[in-house]
Design an enzyme around this catalytic site. Structure first.
Site, short mmCIF file in Angstrom:
data_model
loop_
_atom_site.label_atom_id
_atom_site.label_comp_id
_atom_site.label_asym_id
_atom_site.label_seq_id
_atom_site.Cartn_x
_atom_site.Cartn_y
_atom_site.Cartn_z
N ASP A 65 0.68 -1.28 -0.07
CA ASP A 65 0.17 0.00 0.04
C ASP A 65 0.77 1.36 0.17
O ASP A 65 1.98 1.07 -0.32
CB ASP A 65 -0.81 -0.20 1.06
CG ASP A 65 -0.31 -0.19 2.71
OD1 ASP A 65 0.81 0.28 2.76
OD2 ASP A 65 -0.88 -0.43 3.58
N GLN A 66 0.36 2.35 0.09
CA GLN A 66 1.12 3.54 0.07
C GLN A 66 2.17 3.72 1.37
O GLN A 66 3.19 4.52 1.11
CB GLN A 66 0.01 4.94 0.29
CG GLN A 66 -0.54 5.14 -1.09
CD GLN A 66 -1.60 6.30 -1.01
OE1 GLN A 66 -1.91 6.71 -0.06
NE2 GLN A 66 -1.53 7.15 -2.17
#
Length: 138
Positions: free
Chosen positions: A16-17
């Site tokens: 994810d980020q």
């Protein structure tokens, strides 16, 4: 008890980020672990499907302990926690490259006819698979 091992290199697309492996990817890695387990028993899941049999997930559980990150190598350990001839519960542990437990979990499966989704007994239809699972279970 047979414990199968599958190494997975964490890809950027699986994070994810925050650079942490997205939680649903561990479920995919459990599937890779099951596939390796079946191979280690000397069977091929695709061959089972060619015979009109599927093994859907009835229940799945995952406990997240420590995140994995892009560039790390994950090790998935898979075994048969329980097997009764109709249903199979697989156990999983996923470790980071330092050998620290990242995720533990389990999944429950049954075999069904592809065309009707009616359950079948491995004991009756595939006695060689049944025998192998009996020997491999915890």
């Amino acid at each position: 008890m047979l414990v199968s091992t599958k190494e997975i290199e964490v890809r950027y697309a699986e994070t994810d980020q925050m650079g942490v492996v997205y939680h649903a990817n561990y479920i995919i890695w459990m599937e890779l672990g099951r596939t390796q387990f079946v191979k280690d028993l000397g069977f091929n899941y695709a061959a089972l499907e060619e015979q009109g049999v599927l093994s859907p997930v009835l229940d799945i559980q995952a406990s997240y302990k420590k995140p994995l990150h892009y560039g790390e190598t994950a090790t998935v350990k898979t075994w048969v926690e329980d097997y009764d001839g109709l249903r199979t519960t697989y156990g999983y542990e996923i470790y980071n490259q330092e050998g620290i437990l990242a995720v533990s979990g389990s999944s429950l499966h049954t075999c069904v006819k592809k065309d009707s989704f009616r359950p079948i007994s491995l004991r009756r239809k595939f006695p060689d698979w049944h025998e192998a699972y009996e020997k491999a279970k915890k």
